[in-house]
Structures are given as C-alpha cells and as structure tokens.
Scaffold this active site. Structure first.
Site, PDB file in Angstrom:
ATOM      1  N   CYS A 112      -1.914  -5.672   3.273  1.00  0.00           N
ATOM      2  CA  CYS A 112      -3.291  -5.237   3.022  1.00  0.00           C
ATOM      3  C   CYS A 112      -4.300  -6.329   3.424  1.00  0.00           C
ATOM      4  CB  CYS A 112      -3.447  -4.809   1.564  1.00  0.00           C
ATOM      5  SG  CYS A 112      -4.904  -3.792   1.242  1.00  0.00           S
ATOM      6  N   HIS A 208       1.213  -1.035   0.370  1.00  0.00           N
ATOM      7  CA  HIS A 208       1.678  -1.952  -0.672  1.00  0.00           C
ATOM      8  C   HIS A 208       3.136  -1.681  -1.047  1.00  0.00           C
ATOM      9  CE1 HIS A 208      -2.089  -4.045  -1.771  1.00  0.00           C
ATOM     10  NE2 HIS A 208      -2.640  -2.967  -1.249  1.00  0.00           N
ATOM     11  N   GLU A 210       5.175  -3.661  -2.371  1.00  0.00           N
ATOM     12  CA  GLU A 210       5.538  -4.329  -3.629  1.00  0.00           C
ATOM     13  C   GLU A 210       5.471  -3.389  -4.826  1.00  0.00           C
ATOM     14  OE1 GLU A 210       1.051  -4.936  -3.487  1.00  0.00           O
ATOM     15  OE2 GLU A 210       2.702  -4.719  -2.062  1.00  0.00           O
TER      16      GLU A 210
END
Length: 230
Positions: A112, A208, A210
């Site tokens: 990002c 994202h 994660e």
C-alpha cells in the site's frame, strides 16, 4: 541456516488511553506472516534518516508497510487535497531506508503506502486522491478483482484474477522508470502490483495481505516467498 531477519517499518499513534503518550505499532499480520514463513521479524521504529544505514546492515530484507499519504513535495507536487494524514518524519526515514537497502542490493517488499513510497523513491509520482478503493467491509473480506500477469510471481501464487482487499486513497500515477506493472484493478485500471525490471529484488502490492494470512492460503504463500525467495 540462520533465520532471515526481516525488517518491518512501523508507525506511531497516540495511546488510546492517554494522549500524552505515543506508541510504536505494526499490524500483527506482518509479524505473524514472517514468523510462519520461518523468518525473524524486526520492527523498525521511525527515527532519524542517519539510522537507516545501521538497520540496512542488520536486516536481510525489508517490508515497507501501509499508513499515511506520502508528502507530495517528494514527487514534485503541491498538496492538492484536504488532509492532515501525512508524516514527514516517516517519509524521510523510510526513503533513507530504501536508499540504503538498494545500495546493498537487499530485497524489499512493499504494501500500500510502502508501494507508493518506493515508486516515489525511484522517480515516480502519485495520484493524490482516487475514488472507490477504500472498502467498508472488514479487512479480511476481498472486495474487488484485479488482473495479474500470469507469469509473474503474484500470478503464480494468486492466479490471474484474484479478489483483493482495498484500503487506499492514493495510488501510483507515473510509474518509476525501473518498475513494471504486473497487476491492475479490473474496475478502473488503478495499478495494484509492481516489480522491478532492472534485476533489483523488489515486489510491491497495493492491497493488504497481512490481514488475510489466516483466511486465505495464497496470502501466507506470499509471505513465504518474501521471506525465503525474494
């Protein structure tokens, strides 16, 4: 063999229980993703740019995480939006980290804001505001599809048309000369994934992963690639 040391850039925020104090933080998915892939995560607090060389000497690879907008003067523009979501100290520190890692030819993976910042560091520019790329659903729910180059590492992990989660209000505009696009948003052609084309070990995504490592096998496979192959 020793565990690879993966530096993870962090952010700073007020302690929610006492605004006289600040706390350093990263999303735990970065730490857990690195650990599950067999790496040793090392969270890097924002500091003076002069510290970047020491960190670059210590770590084997770097993950540039998400967060604030990038200060537009770093890509030759004035601020054109109403926002106070910037951190000059973070930009300066992470730009120094990028320079030191590139100097040492050590790999970088970015997410990002991190992808936007790397593009700027390499000579690219950003859209200061885009629409419809900040989802209302939980971060664990993909909301739109992208198209990936099938022969890229992301294409091999995720397939050609994966759905991704989306939390960004800025995006790459002019691509840096040493980068190539390997993923676009299907709905508006916003750049969603890039890699280097000059042999430097770099990979960047706009979504994202994660947040997805406990919900989708492919995102954990991406961390395994970052830790063990990039």
């Amino acid at each position: 063999m020793p565990q690879p040391i993966i530096g993870i850039t962090s952010n700073i925020e007020y302690n929610p229980e006492d605004r006289n104090f600040f706390q350093v933080y990263v999303a735990k998915g970065y730490v857990e993703g690195v650990q599950k892939a067999g790496g040793l995560p090392l969270v890097l607090p924002i500091g003076q740019p002069e510290l970047a060389a020491g960190y670059a000497d210590t770590i084997d690879k770097l993950i540039l995480t998400g967060g604030q907008n990038v200060m537009p003067h770093f890509y030759g523009e004035e601020k054109m939006i109403v926002s106070d979501d910037y951190s000059l100290a973070r930009d300066e520190f992470e730009l120094a980290l990028i320079r030191e890692m590139v100097k040492r030819r050590k790999p970088i993976f970015s997410v990002c804001r991190g992808t936007q910042l790397f593009n700027v560091a390499m000579g690219g520019t950003l859209h200061q505001e885009i629409k419809e790329h900040w989802q209302d659903l939980s971060a664990m729910h993909p909301t739109h599809n992208i198209s990936l180059e099938t022969e890229s590492i992301l294409g091999k992990i995720f397939g050609p048309k994966p759905a991704i989660n989306s939390f960004h209000r800025q995006a790459i505009k002019d691509l840096a000369p040493n980068l190539e696009v390997i993923g676009y948003s299907d709905k508006d052609d916003i750049i969603e994934a890039v890699q280097s084309k000059d042999g430097y070990p770099y990979l960047g995504v706009q979504w994202h992963p994660e947040f997805m490592i406990d919900h989708r096998e492919e995102d954990l496979k991406l961390f395994d690639y970052i830790v063990n192959q990039l």
